[in-house]
Design a protein around this motif. Structure first.
Motif, PDB file in Angstrom:
ATOM      1  N   LEU A 178       2.512 -28.111 -19.101  1.00 20.63           N
ATOM      2  CA  LEU A 178       3.361 -29.048 -19.848  1.00 20.63           C
ATOM      3  C   LEU A 178       4.474 -29.596 -18.959  1.00 20.63           C
ATOM      4  O   LEU A 178       4.749 -30.800 -18.963  1.00 20.63           O
ATOM      5  CB  LEU A 178       3.960 -28.341 -21.076  1.00 20.63           C
ATOM      6  CG  LEU A 178       4.947 -29.199 -21.870  1.00 20.63           C
ATOM      7  CD1 LEU A 178       4.282 -30.473 -22.357  1.00 20.63           C
ATOM      8  CD2 LEU A 178       5.528 -28.426 -23.043  1.00 20.63           C
ATOM      9  N   THR A 179       5.074 -28.705 -18.198  1.00 23.68           N
ATOM     10  CA  THR A 179       6.156 -29.136 -17.314  1.00 23.68           C
ATOM     11  C   THR A 179       5.675 -30.239 -16.377  1.00 23.68           C
ATOM     12  O   THR A 179       6.331 -31.275 -16.216  1.00 23.68           O
ATOM     13  CB  THR A 179       6.656 -27.942 -16.488  1.00 23.68           C
ATOM     14  OG1 THR A 179       7.039 -26.897 -17.371  1.00 23.68           O
ATOM     15  CG2 THR A 179       7.856 -28.341 -15.644  1.00 23.68           C
ATOM     16  N   GLU A 236       6.907 -34.063 -16.063  1.00 26.83           N
ATOM     17  CA  GLU A 236       7.490 -34.529 -14.799  1.00 26.83           C
ATOM     18  C   GLU A 236       6.709 -35.701 -14.224  1.00 26.83           C
ATOM     19  O   GLU A 236       7.285 -36.585 -13.598  1.00 26.83           O
ATOM     20  CB  GLU A 236       7.507 -33.383 -13.781  1.00 26.83           C
ATOM     21  CG  GLU A 236       8.660 -32.420 -13.998  1.00 26.83           C
ATOM     22  CD  GLU A 236       8.624 -31.277 -12.994  1.00 26.83           C
ATOM     23  OE1 GLU A 236       7.695 -31.245 -12.156  1.00 26.83           O
ATOM     24  OE2 GLU A 236       9.512 -30.414 -13.060  1.00 26.83           O
ATOM     25  N   ALA A 237       5.414 -35.673 -14.470  1.00 24.02           N
ATOM     26  CA  ALA A 237       4.579 -36.767 -13.958  1.00 24.02           C
ATOM     27  C   ALA A 237       4.700 -38.024 -14.819  1.00 24.02           C
ATOM     28  O   ALA A 237       4.104 -39.054 -14.514  1.00 24.02           O
ATOM     29  CB  ALA A 237       3.122 -36.319 -13.895  1.00 24.02           C
ATOM     30  N   GLY A 238       5.456 -37.925 -15.893  1.00 26.76           N
ATOM     31  CA  GLY A 238       5.635 -39.093 -16.750  1.00 26.76           C
ATOM     32  C   GLY A 238       4.440 -39.342 -17.649  1.00 26.76           C
ATOM     33  O   GLY A 238       4.264 -40.433 -18.175  1.00 26.76           O
ATOM     34  N   HIS A 239       3.629 -38.323 -17.852  1.00 28.79           N
ATOM     35  CA  HIS A 239       2.472 -38.499 -18.728  1.00 28.79           C
ATOM     36  C   HIS A 239       2.819 -38.238 -20.183  1.00 28.79           C
ATOM     37  O   HIS A 239       2.160 -38.739 -21.085  1.00 28.79           O
ATOM     38  CB  HIS A 239       1.326 -37.556 -18.301  1.00 28.79           C
ATOM     39  CG  HIS A 239       0.779 -37.875 -16.944  1.00 28.79           C
ATOM     40  ND1 HIS A 239       0.041 -36.998 -16.202  1.00 28.79           N
ATOM     41  CD2 HIS A 239       0.870 -39.008 -16.179  1.00 28.79           C
ATOM     42  CE1 HIS A 239      -0.301 -37.546 -15.048  1.00 28.79           C
ATOM     43  NE2 HIS A 239       0.190 -38.789 -15.015  1.00 28.79           N
ATOM     44  N   PRO A 249       8.527 -24.073 -23.713  1.00 27.88           N
ATOM     45  CA  PRO A 249       7.461 -24.651 -24.545  1.00 27.88           C
ATOM     46  C   PRO A 249       6.175 -24.891 -23.772  1.00 27.88           C
ATOM     47  O   PRO A 249       6.177 -25.088 -22.562  1.00 27.88           O
ATOM     48  CB  PRO A 249       8.070 -25.973 -25.014  1.00 27.88           C
ATOM     49  CG  PRO A 249       9.054 -26.321 -23.964  1.00 27.88           C
ATOM     50  CD  PRO A 249       9.593 -25.025 -23.427  1.00 27.88           C
ATOM     51  N   HIS A 250       5.069 -24.844 -24.496  1.00 31.15           N
ATOM     52  CA  HIS A 250       3.808 -25.309 -23.939  1.00 31.15           C
ATOM     53  C   HIS A 250       3.195 -26.303 -24.937  1.00 31.15           C
ATOM     54  O   HIS A 250       3.671 -26.413 -26.072  1.00 31.15           O
ATOM     55  CB  HIS A 250       2.858 -24.151 -23.631  1.00 31.15           C
ATOM     56  CG  HIS A 250       2.498 -23.327 -24.830  1.00 31.15           C
ATOM     57  ND1 HIS A 250       2.882 -22.015 -24.987  1.00 31.15           N
ATOM     58  CD2 HIS A 250       1.818 -23.628 -25.958  1.00 31.15           C
ATOM     59  CE1 HIS A 250       2.432 -21.555 -26.137  1.00 31.15           C
ATOM     60  NE2 HIS A 250       1.781 -22.531 -26.751  1.00 31.15           N
ATOM     61  N   LEU A 251       2.164 -26.959 -24.495  1.00 25.95           N
ATOM     62  CA  LEU A 251       1.581 -28.030 -25.300  1.00 25.95           C
ATOM     63  C   LEU A 251       0.619 -27.475 -26.336  1.00 25.95           C
ATOM     64  O   LEU A 251      -0.302 -26.733 -26.002  1.00 25.95           O
ATOM     65  CB  LEU A 251       0.834 -29.017 -24.381  1.00 25.95           C
ATOM     66  CG  LEU A 251       0.258 -30.261 -25.065  1.00 25.95           C
ATOM     67  CD1 LEU A 251       1.386 -31.085 -25.679  1.00 25.95           C
ATOM     68  CD2 LEU A 251      -0.538 -31.096 -24.068  1.00 25.95           C
ATOM     69  N   ALA A 252       0.838 -27.854 -27.596  1.00 19.09           N
ATOM     70  CA  ALA A 252      -0.001 -27.350 -28.675  1.00 19.09           C
ATOM     71  C   ALA A 252      -0.642 -28.518 -29.421  1.00 19.09           C
ATOM     72  O   ALA A 252      -0.717 -29.628 -28.902  1.00 19.09           O
ATOM     73  CB  ALA A 252       0.834 -26.489 -29.606  1.00 19.09           C
ATOM     74  N   GLY A 253      -1.078 -28.253 -30.640  1.00 21.75           N
ATOM     75  CA  GLY A 253      -1.620 -29.313 -31.478  1.00 21.75           C
ATOM     76  C   GLY A 253      -2.990 -29.787 -31.028  1.00 21.75           C
ATOM     77  O   GLY A 253      -3.661 -29.138 -30.222  1.00 21.75           O
ATOM     78  N   ALA A 254      -3.370 -30.930 -31.568  1.00 22.72           N
ATOM     79  CA  ALA A 254      -4.705 -31.462 -31.294  1.00 22.72           C
ATOM     80  C   ALA A 254      -4.875 -31.755 -29.813  1.00 22.72           C
ATOM     81  O   ALA A 254      -5.906 -31.417 -29.214  1.00 22.72           O
ATOM     82  CB  ALA A 254      -4.910 -32.753 -32.112  1.00 22.72           C
ATOM     83  N   LEU A 255      -3.842 -32.323 -29.195  1.00 20.28           N
ATOM     84  CA  LEU A 255      -3.949 -32.664 -27.778  1.00 20.28           C
ATOM     85  C   LEU A 255      -4.031 -31.414 -26.923  1.00 20.28           C
ATOM     86  O   LEU A 255      -4.836 -31.329 -25.994  1.00 20.28           O
ATOM     87  CB  LEU A 255      -2.753 -33.527 -27.353  1.00 20.28           C
ATOM     88  CG  LEU A 255      -2.860 -34.107 -25.945  1.00 20.28           C
ATOM     89  CD1 LEU A 255      -4.066 -35.013 -25.823  1.00 20.28           C
ATOM     90  CD2 LEU A 255      -1.592 -34.853 -25.562  1.00 20.28           C
ATOM     91  N   GLY A 256      -3.218 -30.436 -27.267  1.00 16.64           N
ATOM     92  CA  GLY A 256      -3.246 -29.175 -26.524  1.00 16.64           C
ATOM     93  C   GLY A 256      -4.627 -28.544 -26.581  1.00 16.64           C
ATOM     94  O   GLY A 256      -5.150 -28.071 -25.569  1.00 16.64           O
ATOM     95  N   ALA A 257      -5.206 -28.576 -27.769  1.00 15.68           N
ATOM     96  CA  ALA A 257      -6.541 -27.993 -27.925  1.00 15.68           C
ATOM     97  C   ALA A 257      -7.578 -28.785 -27.138  1.00 15.68           C
ATOM     98  O   ALA A 257      -8.448 -28.207 -26.481  1.00 15.68           O
ATOM     99  CB  ALA A 257      -6.917 -27.960 -29.409  1.00 15.68           C
TER     100      ALA A 257
END
Lengths: 230, 230
Positions: B131-132, B136-139, B185-193
């Motif tokens: 996620l970091t 940082e990459a602006g994504h 934090p880390h990325l969750a939800g539909a996108l995380g999956a």
DNA sequence: ACCATGCTTCGACGGTAGCCCAACCATGGT
DNA sequence: ACCATGGTTGGGCTACCGTCGAAGCATGGT
């Protein structure tokens, strides 16, 4: 298996279980300051019957938390090492309430350390100091068992000690008894008992509120000071 | 009563009793490194049913040895403070065997910390770093919930992520999920999956031997390095 | 609305641990 | 030899604690 050399959860639990019983915890905290106490005394302090205390002490012994030394008909228990004391202190820190012993408890502990009886003779710090002074004054000579010098015989006679009767007793005359609170010897045997009896008769020491506790009186303080020129 | 403010034997015994049960000891040692673990995972680690674990956790909670934080349908438990860890360490020191965790255990712990799944998305250190880097990459932009930038959408598409499908899902798109091992934090939800699914499909990560454990592959290491120019 | 998952609560069962009484052993003093 | 004192051991009672299955809530995804 490597696992056999590892302190796993079960091991921790076992040690904790030894401390988990209120009676055993009371016994252990009574020993916290490193003194060695007799089984009976520990039973009294913990408020259980001698049988119960004995069982607990056996378990603590098996678990390696305490060690025991037999002396006469007493068995003196003490913590097996500083790590054990550390565990108790850390546990007390975790428990919500501050880790201070009650005033009454610690005062009583001080008194016991100060002066107490061992069988029928003076022990504790006072007992050790008495023997030290008697030796330094040249009244007693010896190592494991002592003998009275002429000067000593005179001095004790003045104190009201019936040396002749003590010598006549079938009991050992003046053996040294290793004091478990001071780790130095105090005077035991027939002479030790006779001296202690005299000290009580003269009201230099008085029996305290708790069993075995002796308290020096003002009279005793002065008398001892005069005798050994403190 | 003064006695009520004093950590007496009974208090020490109570704390010790909490640790005295093997199952609870296992739970506590699992939490020794300060991580927070879900109730179910603790039950599994301790080798008991969820019901049993729950009861133990309730007692540990009442005793103040652990704290709990509810997140979603999980309840994450952790040691209430360093003093608790200290108690366990000291107890381990007293117990006869050396206080080293088995290699297998600690290696598994490292793997879990490194990368694991949270529901169905990447968590642990790897999840947080992912996620970091994406931010940082602006994504990705956002705070508690993120949105994909155009550059991000392209980058993820290249990774094989079906962003459109994720967006179509009724599930929250890209929420942040506080990672309890990293406290970030880390990325969750539909996108995380979806991202996690792609990582597995591409064999950048592989499911490990233990449940929830993910292990990065050599391929993944290279791919991630290229993607974020490590 | 419906189901699946994660966790807790309830109830029942079995085992264990603490307690005391009484008897027994050992030591020491007479 | 005898008694007194200090400790330990064995037996029996009680109470509590750990365990699990089943049922109950809550949350999240479909």
């Amino acid at each position: 298996m490597v696992a056999e050399h590892v302190a796993n959860d079960a091991d921790i639990a076992k040690v904790a279980a030894l401390i988990a019983d209120p009676t055993r915890a009371a016994v252990l905290t009574a020993l916290l300051d490193g003194r060695a106490l007799a089984a009976g005394e520990l039973a009294r302090l913990a408020g259980v019957s001698p049988a119960t205390a004995s069982s607990h002490l056996a378990r603590l012994l098996a678990g390696g938390l305490v060690t025991v030394a037999t002396q006469g008909r007493h068995r003196y228990y003490r913590l097996s090492g500083p790590e054990v004391a550390e565990v108790l202190e850390v546990l007390a820190r975790v428990s919500p309430r501050p880790a201070v012993r009650s005033l009454r408890q610690s005062r009583q502990a001080r008194l016991l350390e100060e002066a107490r009886t061992c069988y029928d003779h003076l022990a504790g710090r006072a007992g050790v100091e008495l023997l030290t002074h008697l030796v330094e004054a040249g009244h007693l000579v010896g190592q494991d068992a002592f003998e009275l010098t002429a000067a000593g015989e005179a001095a004790l006679a003045e104190l009201g000690v019936d040396v002749a009767a003590a010598r006549a007793s079938r009991r050992r005359f003046a053996p040294a008894c290793l004091d478990w609170t001071e780790r130095r010897p105090h005077l035991a045997g027939a002479l030790g008992a006779a001296v202690t009896r005299s000290l009580l008769e003269r009201d230099w020491y008085r029996r305290g509120s708790a069993r075995r506790v002796l308290e020096v009186t003002d009279l005793g303080r002065k008398g001892l000071a005069a005798m050994f020129s403190y």
